[in-house]
Design a protein around this motif. Structure first.
Motif, short mmCIF file in Angstrom:
data_model
loop_
_atom_site.label_atom_id
_atom_site.label_comp_id
_atom_site.label_asym_id
_atom_site.label_seq_id
_atom_site.Cartn_x
_atom_site.Cartn_y
_atom_site.Cartn_z
N THR A 23 26.37 -14.19 22.78
CA THR A 23 27.57 -14.80 23.35
C THR A 23 27.47 -16.32 23.43
O THR A 23 26.38 -16.91 23.36
CB THR A 23 27.83 -14.26 24.77
N GLU A 24 28.62 -16.92 23.63
CA GLU A 24 28.72 -18.37 23.89
C GLU A 24 27.86 -18.72 25.11
O GLU A 24 27.15 -19.73 25.12
CB GLU A 24 30.19 -18.73 24.15
N THR A 25 27.93 -17.89 26.13
CA THR A 25 27.15 -18.13 27.35
C THR A 25 25.66 -18.14 27.05
O THR A 25 24.92 -18.98 27.57
CB THR A 25 27.48 -17.07 28.42
N ASP A 26 25.19 -17.21 26.20
CA ASP A 26 23.78 -17.20 25.81
C ASP A 26 23.38 -18.54 25.21
O ASP A 26 22.36 -19.13 25.58
CB ASP A 26 23.50 -16.11 24.76
N LEU A 56 25.39 -21.92 14.86
CA LEU A 56 24.34 -20.92 14.77
C LEU A 56 23.74 -20.68 16.16
O LEU A 56 23.63 -21.60 16.96
CB LEU A 56 23.21 -21.40 13.85
N VAL A 57 23.33 -19.46 16.41
CA VAL A 57 22.56 -19.14 17.61
C VAL A 57 21.12 -19.58 17.33
O VAL A 57 20.58 -19.34 16.25
CB VAL A 57 22.64 -17.63 17.94
N GLN A 58 20.49 -20.24 18.30
CA GLN A 58 19.13 -20.73 18.14
C GLN A 58 18.19 -19.59 17.73
O GLN A 58 18.21 -18.51 18.32
CB GLN A 58 18.61 -21.35 19.44
N GLY A 59 17.34 -19.87 16.73
CA GLY A 59 16.40 -18.84 16.26
C GLY A 59 15.50 -18.33 17.36
O GLY A 59 15.25 -17.12 17.47
N LEU A 89 15.62 -14.30 8.53
CA LEU A 89 16.06 -13.98 7.18
C LEU A 89 17.55 -14.23 6.94
O LEU A 89 17.97 -14.43 5.80
CB LEU A 89 15.70 -12.53 6.86
N LYS A 90 18.32 -14.18 8.00
CA LYS A 90 19.76 -14.46 7.94
C LYS A 90 20.13 -15.20 9.22
O LYS A 90 19.52 -14.99 10.27
CB LYS A 90 20.58 -13.17 7.86
N PRO A 91 21.18 -16.02 9.17
CA PRO A 91 21.62 -16.70 10.39
C PRO A 91 22.31 -15.75 11.35
O PRO A 91 22.83 -14.71 10.95
CB PRO A 91 22.61 -17.75 9.86
N SER A 92 22.29 -16.11 12.62
CA SER A 92 23.02 -15.36 13.65
C SER A 92 24.06 -16.28 14.25
O SER A 92 23.81 -17.47 14.49
CB SER A 92 22.06 -14.87 14.74
#
Length: 161
Positions: A23-26, A56-59, A89-92
């Motif tokens: 989520t955006e909050t995460d 992108l969500v931080q790895g 391996l893929k973006p989130s």
């Protein structure tokens, strides 16, 4: 999930998790917690012009969430021992849903019946893409640790109604 003592574990045991949506909050909370305000995570306008056209969500957040989707029993897990071969391996993206799969790939005995269990961890998204892969190791107890009896209500008196 590791919920057995070291002697009860076997190479090849597989567990899968429930799903969880990123989520955006995460992302914002992780920016606040870590100070990682890179624009690819925090700036919609910047990210729109970048490779994937969105933030992108931080790895490290993806790894933390995927790993935590595999619940661990504190009665048998002593400590997190380490992680090797971590690959994204893929973006989130914000709004992706992720699942975890863990397979025990190695067991190394230590003293007192304890040992190190190494698992392959896979993270998969709703598009059935593998988003991350790593090997993580946990020190597993030889005997289950039972929590100390702690009932704060044990010596209290309550009025009956």
């Amino acid at each position: 999930m590791i919920d057995q003592t070291f002697g009860e574990l076997a190479v090849g045991q597989v567990r899968t998790s429930r799903g969880r949506t990123l989520t955006e909050t995460d992302v914002v909370n992780f920016c606040m917690l870590t100070g990682n305000w890179l624009e690819i995570h925090s700036n919609v306008e910047f990210a729109r012009e970048a490779l994937y056209g969105q933030r992108l969500v931080q790895g490290s957040l993806v790894f933390s969430i995927v790993n935590a989707l595999m619940p661990f029993d504190a009665g048998v897990v002593e400590v997190f021992y380490g992680v090797d071969r971590l690959r994204f391996l893929k973006p989130s993206f914000i709004g992706d849903t992720v699942w975890a799969r863990s397979e025990i790939i190695d067991l190394r005995p230590k003293k007192d019946g304890a040992g190190v269990a190494t698992c392959e961890l896979l993270g998969v998204n709703q598009r059935r893409e593998t988003i991350l892969r790593c090997e993580f190791s946990l020190l597993i107890r030889g005997e289950r640790l039972e929590p100390a009896a702690c009932d704060p209500f044990a010596e209290m008196e309550f009025a009956k109604s």
